[in-house]
Design an enzyme around this catalytic site. Structure first.
Site, PDB file in Angstrom:
ATOM      1  N   CYS A  84      -1.392   2.300 -10.595  1.00 16.73           N
ATOM      2  CA  CYS A  84      -2.037   1.356  -9.746  1.00 16.73           C
ATOM      3  C   CYS A  84      -3.772   1.606 -10.178  1.00 16.73           C
ATOM      4  O   CYS A  84      -4.494   0.701 -10.426  1.00 16.73           O
ATOM      5  CB  CYS A  84      -2.129   1.739  -8.304  1.00 16.73           C
ATOM      6  SG  CYS A  84      -0.038   1.237  -7.912  1.00 16.73           S
TER       7      CYS A  84
ATOM      8  N   PHE B  51       0.794  -1.306   0.114  1.00 16.73           N
ATOM      9  CA  PHE B  51       0.075  -0.050  -0.042  1.00 16.73           C
ATOM     10  C   PHE B  51       0.832   1.131   0.148  1.00 16.73           C
ATOM     11  O   PHE B  51       0.739   2.236   0.831  1.00 16.73           O
ATOM     12  CB  PHE B  51      -0.761  -0.048   1.193  1.00 16.73           C
ATOM     13  CG  PHE B  51      -1.813  -1.298   1.096  1.00 16.73           C
ATOM     14  CD1 PHE B  51      -2.717  -1.494   0.535  1.00 16.73           C
ATOM     15  CD2 PHE B  51      -1.408  -2.180   2.087  1.00 16.73           C
ATOM     16  CE1 PHE B  51      -3.592  -2.704   0.450  1.00 16.73           C
ATOM     17  CE2 PHE B  51      -2.337  -3.315   2.239  1.00 16.73           C
ATOM     18  CZ  PHE B  51      -3.264  -3.705   1.793  1.00 16.73           C
TER      19      PHE B  51
END
Length: 439
Positions: A261, A150
Site C-alpha cells: 500500500c 483501511f
C-alpha cells in the site's frame, strides 16, 4: 444479504470472511483456480492472524463459499465488492487493468439491479469511469459505490470487525442506506459511518496512506539527523510524542516502510498530481526518503566490515515488510539481501512466516533457517529488519556463542544499547548514536 466479493487477496478474503461472520451469504470469486482450491480445502493462500478460524467456521456453517464462476456469483448477489489488485504501473500510477477486466466480465451477467462497490485502491475518477463502463454493457441498473479499506496487514480481521470509521462514496442516499445496514454490526460502538462523494472517498484512501507514510519518512529523517548530531531519536520521540497534537503512532524509526500500500499509493498520488499539472513535492520527498532509508542498514554493515564484507556471513531476522504477515512486497529486507549478495556476502535468514515467499525470489542463493538462533550459527553478525515479537527478548549469551563476531545491526531499535553493550556486542541502531557508531 447476498454478497459477492471479486478477488480473494488480503482485502477481498478478509472482506468476504468478515461479512459472512456477520450473517451474510457470501461468495468469494477469483479467476485463480489454484487459490480457490486452497480455500475450498479450508486453508489460506496468505497468512493473516485469526483469519483461518473464521474461514473454517463460516465454510462449515455454509455462509461462505468460493468459486471461479463469476457469472453465477454475479447473478446470485445483491451487492458485488471488487477487491482486485491495482499494482503500480511503469509511470508510477495505478494499473487498473484488473478492474476493467472484472467490469467487462461481470456486466453480461447482471440479471437485475445491483450495487457494485469498489474496495480496490483506485485513482480519483475511477468510480465514475466504472459506472459509465458498466452502464454501456449491462442491461439492468447498476449503482457504483466506493468503499476504501483501511485494513492493516497483521491486524486486518480486528480492523474490519472494529473499524474506527467506515467511509463510503455514493451518488444516491439509498445506496448509502443499504451499505449502512450491511456495516451496522461493525459500528455498534458508535464509530462513524461517513458518507461522501465517490471522488472524496477515493481521495481519502490515498491521503490517509500518504499521511502515515509521511510520518514514517519524517521520523526516519529525524533519526538520521539525531545520529549525526549526537542525539538519541528514542528520547526525542518521547519528547515530541507526549504532545497530544503529535502522538506516537507511526513515529518509530527503522529501515523504511514497505508493503502493498504505502509505496504504491504515495507514487500513485504523485502520478495523479502530475497528470493534473499540480505539484506534489512533499510526497515525492517522502518516497525518496523512504527509498534511501532502506539502504541505511547496509551502509552500517559496510562501514563495520569494510573491504572484508565479501568474506562474511550475515544472519537476517525478519523478511516480511512488517510483523504478523508473510507479505514481502517492497520489503526492506529484500533491499538488504540484494546489497549483501552484490557485495559478495552470504546470507542466513529467518522469518516466522515469509520464508516461502522469499525462497521464490532467491532460491538457493541464501540459506533459510527454521529458527532464529539457527540463523546465527556460523554468522559474522546479525541484522534485524522486521520487528517480530519473538525477536524482542533474545538470549544474548546464546547469541554471543553462536555468532563468530558479536555484532548486531538493529533496523528496528528493539534493544536498549547499554544492555547490548554489556553483553559484549557491537550495536548499531537507527538514530540512537551508540558508542559503536561514534568509533
Amino acid at each position: 444479504m447476498k454478497i459477492g466479493v471479486i478477488g480473494t487477496g488480503y482485502v477481498g478474503l478478509v472482506t468476504a470472511t468478515c461479512l459472512a461472520e456477520s450473517g451474510n451469504d457470501v461468495i468469494g470469486i477469483d479467476k485463480d483456480a489454484s487459490k480457490i482450491a486452497v480455500l475450498d480445502s479450508c486453508k489460506l493462500p496468505i497468512y493473516e492472524p485469526g483469519l483461518l478460524e473464521l474461514v473454517q467456521r463460516n465454510r462449515r456453517e455454509e455462509r461462505l463459499r468460493f468459486t471461479t464462476d463469476l457469472g453465477k456469483a454475479v447473478a446470485a448477489s445483491q451487492i458485488l465488492f471488487i477487491g482486485v489488485g491495482t499494482p503500480q504501473s511503469t509511470d508510477g500510477g495505478a494499473d487498473l487493468s484488473n478492474l476493467w477486466a472484472v467490469a467487462d466480465a461481470l456486466a453480461p451477467h447482471v440479471n437485475g439491479p445491483k450495487i457494485v462497490v469498489i474496495k480496490s485502491t483506485v485513482p480519483v475518477g475511477t468510480n465514475r469511469a466504472l459506472a459509465e463502463r458498466l452502464a454501456r454493457h449491462a442491461t439492468h441498473p447498476i449503482e457504483v459505490a466506493s468503499k476504501p479499506e483501511f485494513l492493516k496487514e497483521g491486524a486486518a480481521v480486528d480492523d474490519f470487525m472494529k473499524p474506527d470509521r467506515v467511509v463510503v462514496g455514493v451518488r444516491r442516499p439509498e445506496v448509502a442506506q443499504t451499505l449502512q445496514e450491511l456495516y451496522a454490526p461493525f459500528l455498534r460502538t458508535e464509530h462513524p459511518f461517513l458518507v461522501m462523494s465517490p471522488e472524496s472517498a477515493e481521495m481519502t484512501k490515498y491521503v490517509a496512506n500518504a499521511m502515515l507514510s509521511t510520518k514514517i519518512s519524517f521520523i526516519n529523517e529525524m533519526a538520521n539527523l539525531c545520529e549525526s548530531m549526537g542525539a538519541d531519536i528514542n528520547d526525542v520521540r518521547r519528547g515530541i510524542g507526549h504532545d497530544v497534537r503529535i502522538g506516537f503512532q507511526f513515529l518509530f524509526p527503522g529501515a523504511g516502510y514497505g508493503g502493498s500500500c504505502f509505496p504504491k499509493d504515495v507514487r500513485a498520488l504523485v502520478s495523479m498530481a502530475r497528470a493534473r499539472g499540480a505539484a506534489s513535492e512533499m510526497m515525492e520527498a517522502v518516497d525518496r526518503v523512504n527509498e534511501a532509508q532502506k539502504q541505511v542498514l547496509f551502509a552500517k554493515i559496510r562501514r563495520h566490515y569494510g573491504d572484508k564484507l565479501n568474506d562474511k556471513t550475515l544472519a537476517i531476522w525478519g523478511l516480511a515488510f512488517k510483523p504478523r504477515t508473510d507479505d514481502i512486497r517492497e520489503a526492506p529486507a529484500l533491499v538488504l539481501i540484494d546489497a549483501l549478495l552484490t557485495a559478495g556476502a552470504r546470507v542466513r535468514a529467518h522469518d516466522p512466516e515469509a520464508m516461502t515467499n522469499v525462497r521464490q525470489i532467491y532460491g538457493d542463493r541464501i540459506t533459510y533457517c527454521d529458527r532464529p538462533y539457527g540463523a546465527l550459527e556460523g554468522a559474522d553478525g546479525l541484522a534485524i529488519v522486521t520487528e517480530w515479537q519473538e525477536f524482542r527478548n533474545p538470549d544474548f549469551e546464546l547469541m554471543g556463542r553462536l555468532l563468530k563476531e558479536r555484532a548486531i545491526f538493529d533496523g528496528r531499535n528493539l534493544y536498549e544499547p547499554k544492555t547490548v553493550a554489556a553483553a559484549g556486542f557491537a550495536y548499531y541502531a537507527i538514530g540512537r548514536n551508540t558508542d559503536m557508531e561514534k568509533k
